[in-house]
Write an enzyme that holds these catalytic residues in place. Sequence first.
Site, PDB file in Angstrom:
ATOM      1  N   HIS A 131      -1.938 -13.895  -1.108  1.00 13.29           N
ATOM      2  CA  HIS A 131      -2.710 -13.674  -0.103  1.00 13.29           C
ATOM      3  C   HIS A 131      -2.693 -14.667   1.157  1.00 13.29           C
ATOM      4  O   HIS A 131      -3.391 -14.633   1.818  1.00 13.29           O
ATOM      5  CB  HIS A 131      -4.349 -13.257  -0.758  1.00 13.29           C
ATOM      6  CG  HIS A 131      -3.974 -11.738  -0.869  1.00 13.29           C
ATOM      7  ND1 HIS A 131      -4.454 -11.917  -2.215  1.00 13.29           N
ATOM      8  CD2 HIS A 131      -4.583 -10.341  -0.216  1.00 13.29           C
ATOM      9  CE1 HIS A 131      -4.076  -9.806  -2.381  1.00 13.29           C
ATOM     10  NE2 HIS A 131      -4.396  -9.399  -0.848  1.00 13.29           N
ATOM     11  N   TYR A 156       4.459 -10.212  -6.428  1.00 17.87           N
ATOM     12  CA  TYR A 156       3.703  -9.664  -4.374  1.00 17.87           C
ATOM     13  C   TYR A 156       1.879 -10.433  -4.610  1.00 17.87           C
ATOM     14  O   TYR A 156       1.833  -9.733  -2.935  1.00 17.87           O
ATOM     15  CB  TYR A 156       3.185  -8.664  -4.172  1.00 17.87           C
ATOM     16  CG  TYR A 156       4.839  -8.106  -3.716  1.00 17.87           C
ATOM     17  CD1 TYR A 156       5.283  -8.985  -2.719  1.00 17.87           C
ATOM     18  CD2 TYR A 156       5.658  -7.400  -4.146  1.00 17.87           C
ATOM     19  CE1 TYR A 156       6.542  -8.712  -1.677  1.00 17.87           C
ATOM     20  CE2 TYR A 156       7.106  -7.097  -3.813  1.00 17.87           C
ATOM     21  CZ  TYR A 156       7.553  -7.624  -2.608  1.00 17.87           C
ATOM     22  OH  TYR A 156       8.347  -7.912  -1.637  1.00 17.87           O
ATOM     23  N   HIS A 183       0.817  -1.106   0.007  1.00 25.32           N
ATOM     24  CA  HIS A 183      -0.094   0.354   0.261  1.00 25.32           C
ATOM     25  C   HIS A 183       1.331   1.092  -0.176  1.00 25.32           C
ATOM     26  O   HIS A 183       0.151   2.162   0.274  1.00 25.32           O
ATOM     27  CB  HIS A 183      -1.211  -0.597   1.226  1.00 25.32           C
ATOM     28  CG  HIS A 183      -1.325  -1.453   0.950  1.00 25.32           C
ATOM     29  ND1 HIS A 183      -3.122  -0.763   0.958  1.00 25.32           N
ATOM     30  CD2 HIS A 183      -2.019  -2.411   0.600  1.00 25.32           C
ATOM     31  CE1 HIS A 183      -3.919  -1.794   0.892  1.00 25.32           C
ATOM     32  NE2 HIS A 183      -3.337  -3.155   0.829  1.00 25.32           N
TER      33      HIS A 183
HETATM   34  C1  HEM Z   1      -7.426  -8.471   4.970  1.00 25.09           C
HETATM   35  C2  HEM Z   1      -5.678  -7.841   3.916  1.00 25.09           C
HETATM   36  C3  HEM Z   1      -6.441  -8.002   2.935  1.00 25.09           C
HETATM   37  C4  HEM Z   1      -7.121  -7.850   2.209  1.00 25.09           C
HETATM   38  C5  HEM Z   1      -8.878  -7.626   2.512  1.00 25.09           C
HETATM   39  C6  HEM Z   1      -6.902  -7.858   0.733  1.00 25.09           C
HETATM   40  C7  HEM Z   1      -7.778  -7.270  -0.013  1.00 25.09           C
HETATM   41  C8  HEM Z   1      -7.377  -6.983  -1.778  1.00 25.09           C
HETATM   42  C9  HEM Z   1      -8.133  -6.168  -2.526  1.00 25.09           C
HETATM   43  C10 HEM Z   1      -9.628  -6.452  -2.765  1.00 25.09           C
HETATM   44  C11 HEM Z   1      -7.471  -6.493  -3.772  1.00 25.09           C
HETATM   45  C12 HEM Z   1      -7.365  -5.742  -5.091  1.00 25.09           C
HETATM   46  C13 HEM Z   1      -8.419  -6.707  -6.185  1.00 25.09           C
HETATM   47  C14 HEM Z   1      -8.083  -6.412  -7.495  1.00 25.09           C
HETATM   48  O1  HEM Z   1      -9.547  -5.870  -7.878  1.00 25.09           O
HETATM   49  O2  HEM Z   1      -7.341  -6.727  -8.975  1.00 25.09           O
HETATM   50  C15 HEM Z   1      -5.958  -6.749  -3.327  1.00 25.09           C
HETATM   51  C16 HEM Z   1      -4.956  -6.770  -4.519  1.00 25.09           C
HETATM   52  C17 HEM Z   1      -3.715  -6.875  -3.696  1.00 25.09           C
HETATM   53  N1  HEM Z   1      -3.290  -7.269  -2.667  1.00 25.09           N
HETATM   54 FE1  HEM Z   1      -4.808  -7.547  -1.414  1.00 25.09          FE
HETATM   55  N2  HEM Z   1      -5.696  -7.107   0.230  1.00 25.09           N
HETATM   56  C18 HEM Z   1      -5.081  -8.327   2.130  1.00 25.09           C
HETATM   57  C19 HEM Z   1      -3.708  -8.328   2.107  1.00 25.09           C
HETATM   58  C20 HEM Z   1      -2.619  -8.569   1.570  1.00 25.09           C
HETATM   59  C21 HEM Z   1      -1.143  -9.340   2.001  1.00 25.09           C
HETATM   60  C22 HEM Z   1      -1.177  -9.770   2.609  1.00 25.09           C
HETATM   61  C23 HEM Z   1      -0.705  -8.644   0.695  1.00 25.09           C
HETATM   62  C24 HEM Z   1       1.326  -9.342   0.522  1.00 25.09           C
HETATM   63  C25 HEM Z   1       1.722  -9.064  -0.389  1.00 25.09           C
HETATM   64  C26 HEM Z   1      -1.429  -8.604  -1.021  1.00 25.09           C
HETATM   65  C27 HEM Z   1      -1.393  -8.147  -2.234  1.00 25.09           C
HETATM   66  C28 HEM Z   1      -2.087  -7.502  -3.044  1.00 25.09           C
HETATM   67  C29 HEM Z   1      -1.892  -7.667  -4.698  1.00 25.09           C
HETATM   68  C30 HEM Z   1      -0.181  -7.589  -4.863  1.00 25.09           C
HETATM   69  C31 HEM Z   1      -2.649  -6.649  -4.680  1.00 25.09           C
HETATM   70  C32 HEM Z   1      -2.583  -6.098  -6.964  1.00 25.09           C
HETATM   71  C33 HEM Z   1      -2.538  -4.255  -6.622  1.00 25.09           C
HETATM   72  C34 HEM Z   1      -3.032  -4.386  -7.963  1.00 25.09           C
HETATM   73  O3  HEM Z   1      -3.362  -4.780  -8.961  1.00 25.09           O
HETATM   74  O4  HEM Z   1      -2.178  -3.319  -8.093  1.00 25.09           O
HETATM   75  N3  HEM Z   1      -2.653  -8.152  -0.117  1.00 25.09           N
HETATM   76  N4  HEM Z   1      -6.110  -6.485  -2.336  1.00 25.09           N
END
Ligand code: HEM
Length: 643
Positions: free
Chosen positions: A394, A391, A157
């Site tokens: 999840h 990365y 983030h």
């Molecule tokens: C409770 C914790 C978390 C929630 C609720 C969450 C939720 C999400 C959601 C909703 C998306 C966007 C999906 C999309 O529309 O493509 C996302 C993207 C992403 N998350 Fe998480 N996430 C969590 C934790 C993590 C963790 C621990 C990582 C570890 C590296 C991570 C890495 C990423 C990455 C790399 C993306 C892609 C971002 C992008 O498309 O630019 N997230 N996450």
Amino acid sequence: MGFSFSPKNFVHPQLKPLVAKMSFVDAFLFYIIHLMDKYEVWHRLPVLLGVAYLGIRRHLHQRYNLLHVGDIKGRKYDTDEYCYRTADGKCNHPSDDRIGSQGTFFGRNMPPSNLPYELLEPHPSVVAAKLLARKEFIDNGKQFNLIACSWIQFMIHDWIDHMEDTQQVEIRAPDNIADACPLKSFKFLKTKQVPTNTTTSWPSKGNNFLMDNTGSLNTRTPWWDGSVIYGNNKEGMERIRSFKDGKLKISDKDGLLEHDEKGIPISGDVRNCWAGFSLLQALFVKEHNTVCDMIMVHYPEFDDEKLYQHARLVTSAVIAKIHTIDWTVELLKTDTLVAGMRINWYGFLGKRIKDMFGHFCGPIFSGLVGLRAPRDHGIPYSLTEEFVSVYRMHSLLPDKLQLRDINPSSMDECPPITREMAMREMIGKEGEKRLAEIGKEKMMVSMGHQASGALTLWNYPSWMRNLVAHDIDGEDRPDPVDMAALEIYRDRERGVARYNEFRRNLLMIPISKWEDLTDDGEVIEALREVYEDDIEKLDLLVGLHAEKKIKGFAISETAFFIFLLIASRRLEADRFFTTNFNSRTYTEKGLEWVNKTESLRDVISRHYPEMTRKWMKSSSAFSVWDSSPTSTNFIPLYLRPAH
Ligand code: HEM
């Protein structure tokens, strides 16, 4: 991976076209790493040789795996006028004010995939249900805890988020798999594709591949600038600043983030937050405010603005340092990586020499931090599509958070578990309320004692397959999504190469059969069922999770080679870690603060000395806290043999 050594066929046939485009010296360097790859030995070599392998590999990736997307339209500016990090990431690159700012293009490490597969081939819901969905929670043992998991979300983030389109897509699970999908269909917004108005060549030093002329935009500033707490633009920055003594807003009541009238936390980035992530934001707001207090004592003439800017520089550098020499070392727990990461920060000559003489000897001997000028290897800085894909972690997230009693009647080594909370209840606004009830100390100690999930197949959190995602402002979206299926779709939609193509483009030996990927018969059977016998079809995310891991590594080797390139780039391309990493920009006391902070443990101890003394037995705050500290090894790091 099953190749014989014969001089004629020395280079894997699928890598020959890439090698043919290399310079003579680079081709020679490639032969060295290719030989190591054939025998799968680099990580078993003595530390110094292992580090040399990584140095050569990184050099080749810098030459052949950096692609700029979009035009370069910024203006020249006076760097002395901008001797601090701006709200939207502008004015960091020394000659172009826009590079690395909010809303610029994601770069690439390789061209978009040119394989002929359709977006839904095989169907993402089938991949999610048959290969990703968690059967039962597999943890990471003592190596990596929930703080480590939250930390990487905290970093993501800071760095990356794709801008979305307004157009909606719907994914409907095929009938034969629908029963295994919590959502039979789900809707989400397409990734926004924007014309780049340019063409890009690949390999970047050749001129023979022209890339598609659209790209996607990063809504966060890709610099390591702490935007996760400071915001990605002026509006975000103003939301979090108190405008008094340089400080950021934090609740006086419980030391946690403040909230707006809708219950959304006030912080730099609030999208898809959960209690563990919010806790780290609060910890680093506290760190920022403490840095303000320290600077105020030594430089009483500084006004609110100057205090804020200096504390931001210091706190961002502390975060980058912790990630480099603490988090990454726990993730890739080998002597070679300890040496490699410390060389990135301090240089081969080490901390003591750098503390005494400063950066006097070039990147290898004195480190990337403090270089005289930023280095981008001829390609303007951005983070890349492939970096986002590797990365996708999840599976680190558990199903339940285990809360511990931090005031037990008897002092055992491990505080007893008193309650388990479903992770679903710990996300978003509800998660914020629960965090306030739990309290920051109890939450930190509990996360410290809980192992994170392992990055392997069949370990994708079930609750994320029916997730209410957030808008950019932290508001709940109306339609829940199946994140496992969505992630497969996202990589394909963005043209990220599938697993085998990805390996080839990274100069790695591609797999030729499922057995090259894993020894697990059950996994091979499931892969065959989903991808039939077409290994080229294998999705990147699935391949990364199925790959046999190097001993000590929590991630795959394929993902690691992207890290090797980008982790260095985040430091060496940034003016505030190179030209301006000095006492004139940071203040003498500010620089001293960064130099004296070595780990997350140091930061937690600064703010909660009792906590680490009482509960953290482990050496690192990122490994499970009741694990034994790293034992002393009397052999100097660089002289350690293979393990
Ligand atoms: C409770 C914790 C978390 C929630 C609720 C969450 C939720 C999400 C959601 C909703 C998306 C966007 C999906 C999309 O529309 O493509 C996302 C993207 C992403 N998350 Fe998480 N996430 C969590 C934790 C993590 C963790 C621990 C990582 C570890 C590296 C991570 C890495 C990423 C990455 C790399 C993306 C892609 C971002 C992008 O498309 O630019 N997230 N996450």
